[in-house]
Structure formats: structure tokens, C-alpha cells
Design a protein around this motif. Structure first.
Motif, PDB file in Angstrom:
ATOM      1  N   ARG A 190       6.008 -11.064   9.233  1.00 24.47           N
ATOM      2  CA  ARG A 190       4.969  -9.873   9.198  1.00 24.47           C
ATOM      3  C   ARG A 190       4.038  -9.294   8.215  1.00 24.47           C
ATOM      4  O   ARG A 190       4.602  -9.520   7.041  1.00 24.47           O
ATOM      5  CB  ARG A 190       6.438  -8.317   8.811  1.00 24.47           C
ATOM      6  CG  ARG A 190       6.133  -6.317   8.826  1.00 24.47           C
ATOM      7  CD  ARG A 190       5.650  -6.716  11.022  1.00 24.47           C
ATOM      8  NE  ARG A 190       5.560  -4.876  10.716  1.00 24.47           N
ATOM      9  CZ  ARG A 190       6.435  -3.946  10.184  1.00 24.47           C
ATOM     10  NH1 ARG A 190       7.808  -4.243  10.271  1.00 24.47           N
ATOM     11  NH2 ARG A 190       6.155  -2.725  10.090  1.00 24.47           N
ATOM     12  N   PHE A 191       3.137  -9.074   8.429  1.00 26.07           N
ATOM     13  CA  PHE A 191       1.694  -8.662   7.834  1.00 26.07           C
ATOM     14  C   PHE A 191       1.715  -7.848   6.597  1.00 26.07           C
ATOM     15  O   PHE A 191       2.820  -6.932   6.577  1.00 26.07           O
ATOM     16  CB  PHE A 191       0.337  -8.686   7.985  1.00 26.07           C
ATOM     17  CG  PHE A 191       0.401  -9.338   9.114  1.00 26.07           C
ATOM     18  CD1 PHE A 191      -0.355 -10.735   9.195  1.00 26.07           C
ATOM     19  CD2 PHE A 191      -0.064  -8.931  10.321  1.00 26.07           C
ATOM     20  CE1 PHE A 191      -0.646 -11.021   9.915  1.00 26.07           C
ATOM     21  CE2 PHE A 191      -0.424  -9.043  12.123  1.00 26.07           C
ATOM     22  CZ  PHE A 191      -0.497 -11.043  11.067  1.00 26.07           C
ATOM     23  N   ASP A 248      -5.040  10.509   7.073  1.00 25.41           N
ATOM     24  CA  ASP A 248      -5.811  11.068   6.902  1.00 25.41           C
ATOM     25  C   ASP A 248      -7.555  10.152   7.591  1.00 25.41           C
ATOM     26  O   ASP A 248      -8.239  10.782   8.355  1.00 25.41           O
ATOM     27  CB  ASP A 248      -6.594  11.755   5.356  1.00 25.41           C
ATOM     28  CG  ASP A 248      -5.497  12.555   4.906  1.00 25.41           C
ATOM     29  OD1 ASP A 248      -5.593  13.492   5.424  1.00 25.41           O
ATOM     30  OD2 ASP A 248      -4.705  12.256   4.029  1.00 25.41           O
ATOM     31  N   ALA A 265       0.126  -5.889   3.196  1.00 29.69           N
ATOM     32  CA  ALA A 265      -1.421  -5.865   2.625  1.00 29.69           C
ATOM     33  C   ALA A 265      -0.936  -4.857   1.167  1.00 29.69           C
ATOM     34  O   ALA A 265      -0.245  -5.659  -0.020  1.00 29.69           O
ATOM     35  CB  ALA A 265      -2.245  -5.147   3.270  1.00 29.69           C
ATOM     36  N   GLY A 266      -1.152  -3.916   0.809  1.00 25.28           N
ATOM     37  CA  GLY A 266      -1.049  -3.307  -0.381  1.00 25.28           C
ATOM     38  C   GLY A 266       0.477  -2.661  -0.101  1.00 25.28           C
ATOM     39  O   GLY A 266       0.519  -2.477  -2.112  1.00 25.28           O
ATOM     40  N   GLY A 267       0.906  -2.794   0.394  1.00 24.79           N
ATOM     41  CA  GLY A 267       2.713  -2.564   0.762  1.00 24.79           C
ATOM     42  C   GLY A 267       3.194  -1.765   0.142  1.00 24.79           C
ATOM     43  O   GLY A 267       4.016  -1.029   0.403  1.00 24.79           O
ATOM     44  N   THR A 268       1.554  -0.559   0.205  1.00 26.76           N
ATOM     45  CA  THR A 268       2.728   0.710  -0.216  1.00 26.76           C
ATOM     46  C   THR A 268       3.308   1.580   0.644  1.00 26.76           C
ATOM     47  O   THR A 268       4.049   2.522   0.468  1.00 26.76           O
ATOM     48  CB  THR A 268       1.029   1.761  -0.120  1.00 26.76           C
ATOM     49  OG1 THR A 268       0.425   1.745   0.658  1.00 26.76           O
ATOM     50  CG2 THR A 268       0.910   0.927  -1.938  1.00 26.76           C
ATOM     51  N   ASN A 269       3.269   1.637   1.915  1.00 23.60           N
ATOM     52  CA  ASN A 269       4.426   2.089   3.216  1.00 23.60           C
ATOM     53  C   ASN A 269       5.730   1.108   3.767  1.00 23.60           C
ATOM     54  O   ASN A 269       6.138   1.491   3.649  1.00 23.60           O
ATOM     55  CB  ASN A 269       3.328   1.761   4.354  1.00 23.60           C
ATOM     56  CG  ASN A 269       4.278   3.160   5.518  1.00 23.60           C
ATOM     57  OD1 ASN A 269       4.101   2.812   6.644  1.00 23.60           O
ATOM     58  ND2 ASN A 269       4.639   4.072   4.802  1.00 23.60           N
ATOM     59  N   LEU A 270       5.344  -0.424   3.725  1.00 21.67           N
ATOM     60  CA  LEU A 270       6.040  -1.044   4.168  1.00 21.67           C
ATOM     61  C   LEU A 270       7.405  -1.098   2.968  1.00 21.67           C
ATOM     62  O   LEU A 270       8.330  -1.372   3.814  1.00 21.67           O
ATOM     63  CB  LEU A 270       5.395  -2.515   4.714  1.00 21.67           C
ATOM     64  CG  LEU A 270       6.093  -3.523   5.117  1.00 21.67           C
ATOM     65  CD1 LEU A 270       6.817  -3.368   5.843  1.00 21.67           C
ATOM     66  CD2 LEU A 270       5.793  -4.886   5.340  1.00 21.67           C
ATOM     67  N   SER A 291      -4.700  -0.705   1.811  1.00 19.09           N
ATOM     68  CA  SER A 291      -6.273  -0.962   2.634  1.00 19.09           C
ATOM     69  C   SER A 291      -6.165  -0.538   3.101  1.00 19.09           C
ATOM     70  O   SER A 291      -5.270  -0.594   4.159  1.00 19.09           O
ATOM     71  CB  SER A 291      -5.518  -2.855   3.444  1.00 19.09           C
ATOM     72  OG  SER A 291      -4.276  -2.416   3.676  1.00 19.09           O
TER      73      SER A 291
HETATM   74  C1  LIG Z   1       3.641   8.743  -1.551  1.00 19.91           C
HETATM   75  C2  LIG Z   1       2.718   8.603  -0.973  1.00 19.91           C
HETATM   76  C3  LIG Z   1       1.681   9.707   0.053  1.00 19.91           C
HETATM   77  C4  LIG Z   1       0.486   9.223   0.582  1.00 19.91           C
HETATM   78  N1  LIG Z   1      -0.281  10.423   1.551  1.00 19.91           N
HETATM   79  C5  LIG Z   1      -0.765  10.043   2.031  1.00 19.91           C
HETATM   80  C6  LIG Z   1      -2.117  10.975   2.615  1.00 19.91           C
HETATM   81  O1  LIG Z   1      -2.140  12.444   1.458  1.00 19.91           O
HETATM   82  N2  LIG Z   1      -2.740  10.393   3.503  1.00 19.91           N
HETATM   83  C7  LIG Z   1      -2.965   9.591   4.161  1.00 19.91           C
HETATM   84  O2  LIG Z   1      -3.322   9.653   4.849  1.00 19.91           O
HETATM   85  N3  LIG Z   1      -1.946   7.789   3.907  1.00 19.91           N
HETATM   86  C8  LIG Z   1      -1.114   8.793   2.563  1.00 19.91           C
HETATM   87  N4  LIG Z   1      -0.165   7.643   1.958  1.00 19.91           N
HETATM   88  C9  LIG Z   1      -0.181   7.019   3.006  1.00 19.91           C
HETATM   89  C10 LIG Z   1      -0.985   6.015   2.356  1.00 19.91           C
HETATM   90  O3  LIG Z   1      -2.245   6.270   2.617  1.00 19.91           O
HETATM   91  C11 LIG Z   1      -0.257   4.377   3.217  1.00 19.91           C
HETATM   92  O4  LIG Z   1       0.792   3.858   2.603  1.00 19.91           O
HETATM   93  C12 LIG Z   1      -1.603   3.016   2.942  1.00 19.91           C
HETATM   94  O5  LIG Z   1      -2.568   3.442   3.472  1.00 19.91           O
HETATM   95  C13 LIG Z   1      -1.079   1.402   3.692  1.00 19.91           C
HETATM   96  O6  LIG Z   1      -1.523   0.542   3.455  1.00 19.91           O
HETATM   97  P1  LIG Z   1      -1.015  -0.620   2.627  1.00 19.91           P
HETATM   98  O7  LIG Z   1      -2.157  -1.360   2.820  1.00 19.91           O
HETATM   99  O8  LIG Z   1      -0.267  -0.158   1.602  1.00 19.91           O
HETATM  100  O9  LIG Z   1       0.647  -1.315   3.845  1.00 19.91           O
HETATM  101  P2  LIG Z   1       0.998  -2.419   3.950  1.00 19.91           P
HETATM  102  O10 LIG Z   1       2.621  -1.039   3.842  1.00 19.91           O
HETATM  103  O11 LIG Z   1       0.736  -3.207   3.219  1.00 19.91           O
HETATM  104  O12 LIG Z   1       1.506  -1.348   5.647  1.00 19.91           O
HETATM  105  C14 LIG Z   1       2.026  -1.607   6.186  1.00 19.91           C
HETATM  106  C15 LIG Z   1       1.333  -1.537   7.705  1.00 19.91           C
HETATM  107  O13 LIG Z   1       0.871  -1.955   8.071  1.00 19.91           O
HETATM  108  C16 LIG Z   1       0.840  -3.892   9.220  1.00 19.91           C
HETATM  109  N5  LIG Z   1      -0.639  -4.174   8.349  1.00 19.91           N
HETATM  110  C17 LIG Z   1      -1.576  -3.951   6.786  1.00 19.91           C
HETATM  111  N6  LIG Z   1      -2.569  -4.870   7.680  1.00 19.91           N
HETATM  112  C18 LIG Z   1      -2.352  -5.335   8.679  1.00 19.91           C
HETATM  113  C19 LIG Z   1      -3.381  -6.298   9.126  1.00 19.91           C
HETATM  114  N7  LIG Z   1      -4.296  -6.037   9.115  1.00 19.91           N
HETATM  115  N8  LIG Z   1      -3.203  -6.558  10.402  1.00 19.91           N
HETATM  116  C20 LIG Z   1      -2.182  -5.876  11.394  1.00 19.91           C
HETATM  117  N9  LIG Z   1      -1.754  -4.813  10.812  1.00 19.91           N
HETATM  118  C21 LIG Z   1      -1.643  -5.236   8.976  1.00 19.91           C
HETATM  119  C22 LIG Z   1       1.815  -4.071   7.699  1.00 19.91           C
HETATM  120  O14 LIG Z   1       2.545  -5.005   8.063  1.00 19.91           O
HETATM  121  C23 LIG Z   1       2.775  -2.520   7.770  1.00 19.91           C
HETATM  122  O15 LIG Z   1       3.540  -2.653   8.790  1.00 19.91           O
HETATM  123  C24 LIG Z   1       1.041   7.946   0.745  1.00 19.91           C
HETATM  124  C25 LIG Z   1       1.672   7.003   1.070  1.00 19.91           C
HETATM  125  C26 LIG Z   1       2.434   7.728  -0.228  1.00 19.91           C
HETATM  126  C27 LIG Z   1       3.296   6.622  -0.704  1.00 19.91           C
END
Ligand SMILES: Cc1cc2nc3c(=O)[nH]c(=O)nc-3n(C[C@H](O)[C@H](O)[C@H](O)COP(=O)(O)OP(=O)(O)OC[C@H]3O[C@@H](n4cnc5c(N)ncnc54)[C@H](O)[C@@H]3O)c2cc1C
Ligand code: SF4
Length: 326
Positions: free
Chosen positions: A24-25, A162, A27-32, A106
Motif C-alpha cells: 500500500r502506498f 477542499d 506518501a505524507g502519511g497524514t491520513n493513512l 501530498s
Molecule cells: C487533523 C486533520 C485535519 C485535516 N483537515 C483537512 C481539511 O480541512 N481539508 C482537507 O482537504 N484535508 C484535511 N485533512 C486531510 C489532509 O489533507 C490529508 O490527510 C492529506 O492530504 C493526505 O495526504 P498524505 O500525503 O499525507 O496521504 P497519505 O496518508 O500518505 O495517504 C493517503 C492515501 O492515499 C494513498 N496514496 C498516497 N499517494 C498515492 C499515490 N501517488 N497513488 C495512489 N495512492 C496514493 C495512500 O495509499 C493512502 O490510501 C486533515 C487531516 C488531519 C489529520
């Protein structure tokens, strides 16, 4: 958190092959990572893609702007090309999360982030999205934050992003690469409606990775705006939001782009609202007609009926700010 295997991909083909083998990919990890800590996501294997050279924003020979999947939300929001040609995208990203999260998150991860429905996060409750067939706790339960557009009898969760609302309005395309080659997915086809299968949320096939998002530069998209209504002024998901772009010539609207957030089960572009604007004078009556069209067919649940009026007002206000009101 369950134990998991961790590997770091050095190239896109290697990432695809590791994902095809069940990885499972990340990236930033902030959701996964949050979802893994709560035992909602239990991947046996994580593939870190942060080393891949997919972090550029560039203008292509055809004039389109290509955004690499690893471009950080903050870098995207503050990039001069984005601020100049697509202010709605910059504003939408800056309306989300916090500076720290935007520095880590990301572009691809934002596209793939999962719902914030409280029952999805609480494993004590049934949830069809988390466990298909277990039932939906939000429909009979607390559903103030849930969706009013695109819902089904299986799930009424909103899409939380957003950034995606702006990309829906801009008509982005998503470039993906997988074991069977490359594909281009129109934004409108990327996220899925819940229907009877709310656990299926996107159109990626096994092993496919998002490599970039592409935006067409059209002069009128430089006149665009994002407005977000929420319970707190920062660090809060949308109750309703509107991404709008208008091309007004001689007081008449020639082109329009409209998408709504906080109300749909996916980022909600409204072609009906755009059609209600095109050819009409740029005034409040036109904007109200567009809002009416955008929310036609909205279905209210026990606690979220207020969102219908809130979404209409948010859209009218965004259009008024952008186009003025005669
Ligand atoms: C407290 C909090 C408040 C937030 N508030 C907001 C808000 O107001 N508005 C908003 O829009 N967002 C909000 N977010 C969400 C935030 O924008 C997302 O967590 C973030 O954009 C996810 O990006 P990431 O790179 O960390 O993803 P990751 O956590 O790394 O991955 C998320 C998912 O994407 C998949 N993935 C990642 N990259 C790829 C790729 N290249 N190809 C295929 N799959 C991929 C992963 O496998 C996983 O399933 C909030 C998050 C938190 C924790
Ligand atoms: S609305 Fe969707 S995510 Fe929320 S409890 Fe129901 S099935 Fe789960």
C-alpha cells in the motif's frame, strides 16, 4: 497498530510492482497512519513513495500545468503558476488542515484521503464503508456533518477534501501508471458514488499509482475563488464550500465552473449550476438560480437539513465576491 512490512520504492515501476504484490502506498502519511493506529486500515505492507521523482510542478509543451503526485499541499498552494492561473486551488488548499499538515500532505494523498464520518472512525459502530454489509450508523444516528448530494441507503459520508473541490471545478485530469501501462482519468470519474458499494471509493486499479494531476490553463480560470463555511475558522472540515470560476464579458456570463464541497459524497461539480449561469447577466438573481440548480435533488437527513440553505448561500456569496452583484 498491526505489524506491517515496510519498503522504500526507488522508482515508479518498482513502486507499482511492490503494490501489485499487495503493498500500500504511503506518501505524507497524514491520513493513512491515523487510520492504521485506529485499526481502520490494516495493510500488511507499506510502500514509501517519497523518494520518487514525482514532485515537480511544470508547464507542458501543450500549455497544461502538470502537478507531480508528491508535490506538498503547501508547495502547491504557494506556487506562482497556481496562484496566477488557478487561485481557487490555492485558496482551497489553504482553507484546509493546518500549516504543519499541509507541509507533509501530498497531492496524491489528498486525492485519496478518506471520509471524516465519525462512525467510520469509531470501530464500535457498524459502518458499511469500513465493513461492507455491517450497516450504516450515520443514517439513523448523528448526521449533522454528513452529505446531502450523491448519498445512498448504504452510506451518506461526505468527501472531506477542499483541494479536490477546486480540482473538480477546474476539470483536472489524473495521470496514473500501473502494471498495464498509463491511463488518464477525468476528475469527474476518479471518485465513486457510494451506491451499494461504499467501500469502493476511487477508480484506481490494483497496483496503479497516481503520478500527476494536470490542469488546462484557460484565461477565465484566473478569475476563480473558493469559499468554505465551517464550525471553526481554521483546522476544520467544510460544512459547505464552493469553488467558482466566471468568465464575464459586458456584464454577461460566458463561461462558468462550479463545484461544491462538504455536501457531496464526492467532490461535487454542478454542470446544472454552470448552465444556469451561462448566457445570463452577472447578478444576484442569476447566482440564486444557479444555487437552486446546484442543490436540486439534495436529500436532507435528520440533522443536516440546514446544509441545503447553507450550501446555496455559500455558492451565492462566492459568486457575488467573484462576479459582483448588480
Ligand atoms: C487533523 C486533520 C485535519 C485535516 N483537515 C483537512 C481539511 O480541512 N481539508 C482537507 O482537504 N484535508 C484535511 N485533512 C486531510 C489532509 O489533507 C490529508 O490527510 C492529506 O492530504 C493526505 O495526504 P498524505 O500525503 O499525507 O496521504 P497519505 O496518508 O500518505 O495517504 C493517503 C492515501 O492515499 C494513498 N496514496 C498516497 N499517494 C498515492 C499515490 N501517488 N497513488 C495512489 N495512492 C496514493 C495512500 O495509499 C493512502 O490510501 C486533515 C487531516 C488531519 C489529520
Ligand atoms: S455514512 Fe458511510 S462512513 Fe458513515 S457510518 Fe454510514 S457507511 Fe459508514
Amino acid at each position: 497498530m498491526n505489524p506491517f512490512k515496510f519498503s522504500r520504492a526507488q522508482s515508479t515501476p518498482q513502486a507499482i510492482s511492490l503494490a501489485t504484490a499487495g503493498g500500500r502506498f504511503i506518501a505524507g502519511g497524514t491520513n493513512l497512519i491515523d487510520l492504521m493506529k485506529l485499526y481502520i486500515e490494516k495493510p500488511a505492507s507499506l510502500v514509501d513513495i517519497k523518494q520518487l521523482a514525482l514532485d515537480k510542478i511544470e508547464v507542458l509543451p501543450n500549455g497544461n500545468v502538470r502537478i507531480g503526485t508528491l508535490v506538498k499541499n503547501s508547495d502547491l498552494a504557494y506556487h506562482p503558476l497556481i496562484m496566477e492561473h488557478f487561485p481557487v486551488l490555492s485558496e482551497a488548499i489553504l482553507a484546509g488542515a493546518s500549516a504543519q499538515l499541509r507541509n507533509a500532505a501530498s497531492t496524491g494523498g489528498n486525492l485519496m484521503q478518506r471520509t471524516r464520518c465519525p462512525y467510520f472512525y469509531d470501530t464500535q459502530f457498524p459502518c458499511n464503508k469500513r465493513e461492507p454489509g455491517s450497516g450504516c450508523s450515520a443514517i439513523p444516528g448523528h448526521n449533522r456533518e454528513n452529505a446531502i448530494l450523491g448519498t445512498s441507503d448504504q452510506c451518506i459520508a461526505t468527501h472531506p477534501s477542499d483541494m479536490c473541490v477546486a480540482m473538480a471545478a477546474l476539470g483536472a485530469t489524473i495521470n496514473v501508471q500501473g502494471p498495464k501501462g498509463v491511463r488518464v482519468i477525468p476528475f469527474a470519474d476518479f471518485h465513486l458514488l457510494p451506491g451499494q458499494t461504499p467501500h469502493l471509493e476511487h477508480n484506481l486499479r490494483p497496483g496503479e499509482i497516481i503520478t500527476s494531476v494536470e490542469l488546462q490553463v484557460l484565461p477565465f480560470l484566473a478569475k476563480s475563488h473558493y469559499l468554505k463555511a465551517r464550525d471553526r475558522a481554521s483546522y476544520q472540515f467544510a460544512l459547505a464550500s464552493a469553488a467558482v470560476a466566471l468568465d464575464i464579458q459586458g456584464g454577461t456570463i460566458r463561461s462558468a465552473r462550479i463545484a461544491l464541497g462538504g455536501v457531496g459524497t464526492k467532490p461535487w461539480r454542478s454542470i446544472a449550476a454552470e448552465q444556469a449561469l451561462i448566457g445570463k447577466p452577472a447578478n444576484r438573481a442569476t447566482y440564486q438560480a444557479a444555487a437552486q440548480a446546484a442543490l436540486k435533488g439534495a436529500k436532507a437527513y435528520k440533522d443536516n437539513g440546514f446544509k441545503i440553505e447553507l450550501a446555496k448561500r455559500t455558492l451565492v456569496q462566492a459568486l457575488t465576491k467573484l462576479g459582483g452583484a448588480v
